[in-house]
Structures are given as C-alpha cells and as structure tokens.
Design a protein around this motif. Structure first.
Motif, PDB file in Angstrom:
ATOM      1  N   SER A  89      56.389  26.470 -35.145  1.00  0.00           N
ATOM      2  CA  SER A  89      55.123  25.915 -35.620  1.00  0.00           C
ATOM      3  C   SER A  89      54.117  25.749 -34.482  1.00  0.00           C
ATOM      4  CB  SER A  89      55.354  24.573 -36.327  1.00  0.00           C
ATOM      5  OG  SER A  89      55.945  23.627 -35.451  1.00  0.00           O
ATOM      6  N   TYR A  90      54.600  25.398 -33.282  1.00  0.00           N
ATOM      7  CA  TYR A  90      53.678  25.266 -32.149  1.00  0.00           C
ATOM      8  C   TYR A  90      53.047  26.610 -31.799  1.00  0.00           C
ATOM      9  CZ  TYR A  90      51.774  24.711 -27.488  1.00  0.00           C
ATOM     10  OH  TYR A  90      50.925  24.730 -26.410  1.00  0.00           O
ATOM     11  N   VAL A  91      53.871  27.665 -31.755  1.00  0.00           N
ATOM     12  CA  VAL A  91      53.349  28.996 -31.433  1.00  0.00           C
ATOM     13  C   VAL A  91      52.280  29.410 -32.435  1.00  0.00           C
ATOM     14  CG1 VAL A  91      53.924  31.448 -31.318  1.00  0.00           C
ATOM     15  CG2 VAL A  91      55.422  29.768 -30.227  1.00  0.00           C
ATOM     16  N   VAL A  92      52.536  29.195 -33.718  1.00  0.00           N
ATOM     17  CA  VAL A  92      51.585  29.572 -34.769  1.00  0.00           C
ATOM     18  C   VAL A  92      50.302  28.757 -34.664  1.00  0.00           C
ATOM     19  CG1 VAL A  92      51.158  29.595 -37.255  1.00  0.00           C
ATOM     20  CG2 VAL A  92      53.370  30.371 -36.356  1.00  0.00           C
ATOM     21  N   LEU A  93      50.436  27.435 -34.593  1.00  0.00           N
ATOM     22  CA  LEU A  93      49.258  26.559 -34.587  1.00  0.00           C
ATOM     23  C   LEU A  93      48.441  26.706 -33.304  1.00  0.00           C
ATOM     24  CD1 LEU A  93      50.801  23.323 -36.151  1.00  0.00           C
ATOM     25  CD2 LEU A  93      49.364  25.031 -37.266  1.00  0.00           C
ATOM     26  N   ALA A  94      49.105  26.800 -32.152  1.00  0.00           N
ATOM     27  CA  ALA A  94      48.392  26.941 -30.887  1.00  0.00           C
ATOM     28  C   ALA A  94      47.648  28.274 -30.834  1.00  0.00           C
ATOM     29  CB  ALA A  94      49.363  26.843 -29.714  1.00  0.00           C
ATOM     30  N   THR A  95      48.272  29.330 -31.364  1.00  0.00           N
ATOM     31  CA  THR A  95      47.621  30.644 -31.381  1.00  0.00           C
ATOM     32  C   THR A  95      46.387  30.635 -32.275  1.00  0.00           C
ATOM     33  OG1 THR A  95      49.745  31.753 -30.999  1.00  0.00           O
ATOM     34  CG2 THR A  95      47.944  33.082 -31.903  1.00  0.00           C
ATOM     35  N   ILE A  96      46.499  30.017 -33.437  1.00  0.00           N
ATOM     36  CA  ILE A  96      45.356  29.920 -34.349  1.00  0.00           C
ATOM     37  C   ILE A  96      44.225  29.122 -33.705  1.00  0.00           C
ATOM     38  CG2 ILE A  96      44.549  28.934 -36.532  1.00  0.00           C
ATOM     39  CD1 ILE A  96      47.283  29.624 -37.715  1.00  0.00           C
ATOM     40  N   ALA A  97      44.586  28.034 -33.039  1.00  0.00           N
ATOM     41  CA  ALA A  97      43.580  27.205 -32.366  1.00  0.00           C
ATOM     42  C   ALA A  97      42.887  27.987 -31.256  1.00  0.00           C
ATOM     43  CB  ALA A  97      44.224  25.953 -31.803  1.00  0.00           C
ATOM     44  N   ASN A  98      43.660  28.792 -30.516  1.00  0.00           N
ATOM     45  CA  ASN A  98      43.087  29.599 -29.442  1.00  0.00           C
ATOM     46  C   ASN A  98      42.150  30.674 -29.976  1.00  0.00           C
ATOM     47  OD1 ASN A  98      44.491  28.145 -27.511  1.00  0.00           O
ATOM     48  ND2 ASN A  98      46.154  29.629 -27.338  1.00  0.00           N
ATOM     49  N   ILE A  99      42.550  31.320 -31.083  1.00  0.00           N
ATOM     50  CA  ILE A  99      41.726  32.377 -31.680  1.00  0.00           C
ATOM     51  C   ILE A  99      40.415  31.809 -32.221  1.00  0.00           C
ATOM     52  CG2 ILE A  99      41.582  34.038 -33.580  1.00  0.00           C
ATOM     53  CD1 ILE A  99      44.589  34.506 -33.238  1.00  0.00           C
ATOM     54  N   SER A 100      40.520  30.621 -32.831  1.00  0.00           N
ATOM     55  CA  SER A 100      39.329  29.998 -33.402  1.00  0.00           C
ATOM     56  C   SER A 100      38.336  29.556 -32.328  1.00  0.00           C
ATOM     57  CB  SER A 100      39.724  28.791 -34.252  1.00  0.00           C
ATOM     58  OG  SER A 100      40.207  27.737 -33.425  1.00  0.00           O
ATOM     59  N   GLY A 101      38.806  29.390 -31.102  1.00  0.00           N
ATOM     60  CA  GLY A 101      37.941  28.979 -30.016  1.00  0.00           C
ATOM     61  C   GLY A 101      37.674  27.491 -29.963  1.00  0.00           C
ATOM     62  N   LYS A 102      38.301  26.731 -30.895  1.00  0.00           N
ATOM     63  CA  LYS A 102      38.070  25.282 -30.923  1.00  0.00           C
ATOM     64  C   LYS A 102      38.781  24.574 -29.769  1.00  0.00           C
ATOM     65  CE  LYS A 102      37.396  24.999 -35.937  1.00  0.00           C
ATOM     66  NZ  LYS A 102      35.986  24.575 -35.842  1.00  0.00           N
ATOM     67  N   SER A 103      39.923  25.129 -29.391  1.00  0.00           N
ATOM     68  CA  SER A 103      40.694  24.518 -28.302  1.00  0.00           C
ATOM     69  C   SER A 103      41.389  25.622 -27.518  1.00  0.00           C
ATOM     70  CB  SER A 103      41.726  23.530 -28.851  1.00  0.00           C
ATOM     71  OG  SER A 103      41.112  22.538 -29.634  1.00  0.00           O
ATOM     72  N   ARG A 104      42.009  25.243 -26.399  1.00  0.00           N
ATOM     73  CA  ARG A 104      42.735  26.217 -25.603  1.00  0.00           C
ATOM     74  C   ARG A 104      44.102  25.655 -25.244  1.00  0.00           C
ATOM     75  NH1 ARG A 104      43.137  31.470 -25.483  1.00  0.00           N
ATOM     76  NH2 ARG A 104      44.330  32.124 -23.648  1.00  0.00           N
ATOM     77  N   TYR A 105      45.133  26.278 -25.767  1.00  0.00           N
ATOM     78  CA  TYR A 105      46.504  25.829 -25.528  1.00  0.00           C
ATOM     79  C   TYR A 105      47.284  26.932 -24.822  1.00  0.00           C
ATOM     80  CZ  TYR A 105      45.416  22.124 -28.844  1.00  0.00           C
ATOM     81  OH  TYR A 105      44.837  21.049 -29.487  1.00  0.00           O
ATOM     82  N   ASN A 106      48.147  26.525 -23.929  1.00  0.00           N
ATOM     83  CA  ASN A 106      48.984  27.473 -23.216  1.00  0.00           C
ATOM     84  C   ASN A 106      50.217  27.805 -24.058  1.00  0.00           C
ATOM     85  OD1 ASN A 106      50.111  29.047 -21.123  1.00  0.00           O
ATOM     86  ND2 ASN A 106      51.345  27.312 -20.452  1.00  0.00           N
ATOM     87  N   VAL A 107      50.364  29.074 -24.407  1.00  0.00           N
ATOM     88  CA  VAL A 107      51.544  29.530 -25.149  1.00  0.00           C
ATOM     89  C   VAL A 107      52.300  30.488 -24.232  1.00  0.00           C
ATOM     90  CG1 VAL A 107      52.429  30.617 -27.226  1.00  0.00           C
ATOM     91  CG2 VAL A 107      50.280  29.332 -27.320  1.00  0.00           C
TER      92      VAL A 107
END
Length: 465
Positions: free
Chosen positions: A425-443
């Motif tokens: 779930s972290y990989v999916v949610l962090a990737t979506i957040a990164n693509i949307s440009g709203k946030s930046r998470y290290n995956v």
C-alpha cells in the motif's frame, strides 16, 4: 563482562541483563513443550517425528543460536523454533497423506536457511532497513505488540474463537465471516486457566506500577505459585518419563534430510512459503525489538547490528534443521526481556544458557503454566504499543500503510500479512502522490521489488502460512 558486552555504554549492569534474560526465557519457554507437541502431531507420532527428539532439538537450537546472538551481535534477542511455521511444517506432512515426509520438510527448511544466508551475505536483507520508511517500522513494532497480546489472550483462554473446527470445517480451513457473526468471544471466567491468567495480569501490572525491577519475571513466578495453590500446576511432571531429567542426545534427528524425495513433491511452494514468511517475520521482530531497545536512535549503528543479527538468524534456520526442528527464528517474546531493561548480548546469553539447562531441568520448566506466560505477553503488548506515538497519522500516504500493518498482524494472526499489506500500500500510495505532484516521497527500488514479490506470493501461494 562489562567490557565485552559494553554494559555501561548501554546504561545497564549484570543484574539487569541476567534478570532480563531470565524474563525472556520464562516468556518463551512454552516452546519447549509446544514445538514437540506440534511437530509430533501432539505426541502421537503422526508426522513420524519423535517427541523427545524434537524437544532436544528445540532446547539445543534455542540455546546455541541465542548464545550466538549474544556473543557475536551483542543483541538482546532470543531465537527458537518459530510458532506458525512449525504448524505449517506439520500441516504439510499431515495433509500429504504420506507423500511428503518430515525428512523432506527438514530439507526444505535447510534450503530456505541457505537462501537466507545468501541474501544476508549479499546484504539484500539489510537493505530493508534503509528501504522501509520510518513510519512503517514503528507500525511494525505496534503491530507486533498487538500480535503478542493476541497470543497471550489466546493461550490463556481469555479469548476464544466463535466457531471451532467441525467435520464440515476442518482445522486450518476458514469460512467467510457473515455480517451477523463475530470472530472471537470472551472466554469463560469460570475456567481456572482464565482465572489464573487474569491473576497474572493483575500481579504483573501491580508490580510495574510499583516500579519493581523484574516485574514481569516475578509476576510469572508469583502466578506459578498461585497456580500451584489453585491446583493448576501438576507436580507429577517432576517424575514424568516424558520430561526426563537426563537428556539422551542420541535421540537427536541429525540431518535426516531427503533431498531426492523433495524434487517430486512440489517443493518450490513449500520452500517459498518458509522463505517468505520467515523473511518478514524476522525483519519485523528484529526491527521491533531494536526500536524497543533504543538501538535505532543511531540509525547507522542500529542498522549494522540488525544486519549482523540477520546473519545469525539465517544460520539458525539451517542449523535448526540439522538438529531436527522446524524454522528457528528471532522471537517477538524477546521484547519482554528488553522491557525489563535488557540492552546487550548478556541478556541473550542468559536466555540461551537457560535453554541448555532445560535439557536437564525439563520437569521444572514444564511446571510453569501457560497462563503465567500468557499474562506476561499481554502486558508486553502494552509496552510495544508505545511506538504508535511516533507515527504521523496526519499524512495519509504513510498513515494508511501503517494502519494496515498494525491491524492485519493481529487480526490475521500473521506478522508477514501485516508487513506485506503495509509495504504494498505504501508503494502504491507514495507513487500516486509523487505522480500527482502534491507531495514527494522516497520509494526505494527494493520496495518495488518487494511489492512485486508480495503480489506474486499471494497469487501463487495464497494467504495461508
């Protein structure tokens, strides 16, 4: 000892470490009786394994590899044959109707251990410490705390299942829970085991409130005395032939492997299950206990020590199979010793010595009622829950995976399930957040690899085990 184990550096002393080691042993000593019962199909020999042989292997494995953890890693974590995987071990043999023998199962465990050694030497397992986000690590600690609590409640009888196995619903098979059904119930307060467990929880809690050093250990001992007065401790174990005072090491099932037979027995699935579950179970246990012991405050030193602990654990898997028992793993019950102040390998050495002594004092170890250790596990769950305050529940990208990790461990009775859903779930949610440009998470790239392996695991192997 102070110089070797660096006691002062860790803010500890010999007395504290020995008390912590004794506490860890007392809370996991049940494995000395439970593991032989499970692997021999509750003493009937239905799996082909001898009760005494498994007992000796369990005690030796717990002693040798726990002492190794203390001497070579200086880490207060104990090892012994793991619960869950031992049940899977026996179930595979029983369900095969003679096609899959215990010699094949031991060979499977041995091979999974070799895989772990390779993954550890190449530092693939250690990469998990860098790849997994901090919030998820804290969630693992909390989830294990709840998991430990469930074990305690279940073993004591305070918690019971709603529907037990029948002729239509065999053991290890489950049906969907309907809207009007509940999964668990409160056990009967008229049950002496439940009464004794409640007494144990109260005694340990009072001692902790009074800040008595060794509260958990003394609570277990006082609960055992209470059990003796209630007639729940059977003194006949002192003279039982099954719990002999003099161990016969000639009964050890050394290296009874059947490598030829496993090639035609669907071995890939069995090895994959042993490897996958142990991978995440050990990671969760070591990270959770390292956090609890304060090692992760210095991430570089903490990661280094956990990496060394992973190597000892890997050797223990294959070593345990050589001795004749199922997968040896780091024990979540080690948290009880850490809660008592254990911070160095002297705690592990003490626990390991107790395992070796149990070879000669099996009747005495068998006196401690399950309700006493169950009570300790419930209280330890509380102590590990304290890590929940470190999780940022305002950030849903990390809060949702953390929540899934926490709830799925106890509710599915499987540490690996919780970690798997948390990582995916972290990989999916962090990737979506990164693509949307709203946030930046290290995956980390390893998180992607694990997510793919998790999906393949549940598709190809299933959710059991």
């Amino acid at each position: 000892m102070d110089q070797f184990f660096k006691l002062k550096e860790h803010g500890s002393n010999v007395r504290t470490e020995i008390m912590a080691g004794l506490t860890t042993f007392m809370t996991m000593a049940y494995i000395l009786a439970v593991n032989p019962n499970i692997l021999s199909a509750f003493g009937s020999g239905a799996t082909g394994m001898d009760w005494t042989s498994v007992f000796l292997a369990t005690a030796l494995a717990g002693g040798i590899f726990t002492i190794a953890m203390g001497l070579f890693v200086n880490f207060p974590v104990a090892l012994a044959p793991g619960m869950g995987l031992n049940a899977y071990f026996a179930t595979v043999i029983m369900a095969s109707q003679g096609k899959f023998t215990y010699q094949m199962a031991l060979a499977s465990v041995f091979i999974s251990g070799i895989i772990f050694i390779i993954l550890t030497v190449t530092k693939v397992r250690q990469m998990l410490l860098v790849a997994v986000p901090e919030n998820l690590k804290h969630a693992i600690t909390v989830g294990i705390g709840l998991f430990i609590t469930i074990i305690g409640l279940k073993n004591s009888g305070i918690m019971t299942v709603a529907v037990e196995a029948t002729k239509d619903i065999p053991a290890h098979k489950f049906t969907d829970v309907l809207s009007f059904e509940t999964v668990i119930h409160m056990g009967s307060l008229k049950d002496p085991n439940v009464q004794l467990a409640i007494i144990g929880i109260i005694l340990i809690s009072v001692l902790m409130v009074l800040r008595v050093r060794g509260a958990i250990l003394f609570g277990i001992l006082l609960t055992t005395v209470a059990g003796l007065l209630m007639g729940q401790v059977d003194l006949k174990t002192l003279t039982s032939e099954k719990t002999t005072w003099v161990p016969d090491l000639s009964k050890l099932a050394f290296a009874h492997f059947d490598f030829a037979g496993i090639m035609n027995a669907g071995i890939i699935t069995v090895i994959a299950t042993f490897t996958f579950v142990e991978l995440f179970d050990t990671f969760g246990t070591l990270v959770g206990t390292a956090n609890r012991a304060g090692y992760m405050k210095n991430k570089e030193e903490g990661n280094r020590r956990v990496g060394k602990a992973m190597f000892v654990d890997a050797v223990g898997v294959s070593g345990g199979a050589l001795l004749g028992t199922s997968t040896v793993t780091a024990y979540v019950e080690s948290a009880s010793g850490i809660a008592e102040g254990g911070r160095t390998g002297l705690t592990s050495v003490t626990t390991g010595v107790c395992f070796l002594l149990s070879l000669f004092l099996a009747p005495i170890a068998a006196l401690i009622p399950g309700s006493a250790t169950a009570a300790a596990l419930v209280v330890v769950g509380l102590l590990m829950m304290q890590a929940i305050k470190e999780i940022d529940f305002q950030d849903f990208v990390v809060a949702i995976p953390a929540f899934l990790t926490i709830v799925l461990m106890p509710f599915t009775y499987n540490i690996a399930n919780g970690i798997s859903f948390g990582i995916f779930s972290y990989v999916v949610l962090a990737t979506i957040a990164n693509i949307s440009g709203k946030s930046r998470y290290n995956v980390h790239w390893l998180m992607w690899v694990l997510a793919v392996l998790i999906v393949l695991r549940y598709i190809l192997i299933g959710s059991e085990g």
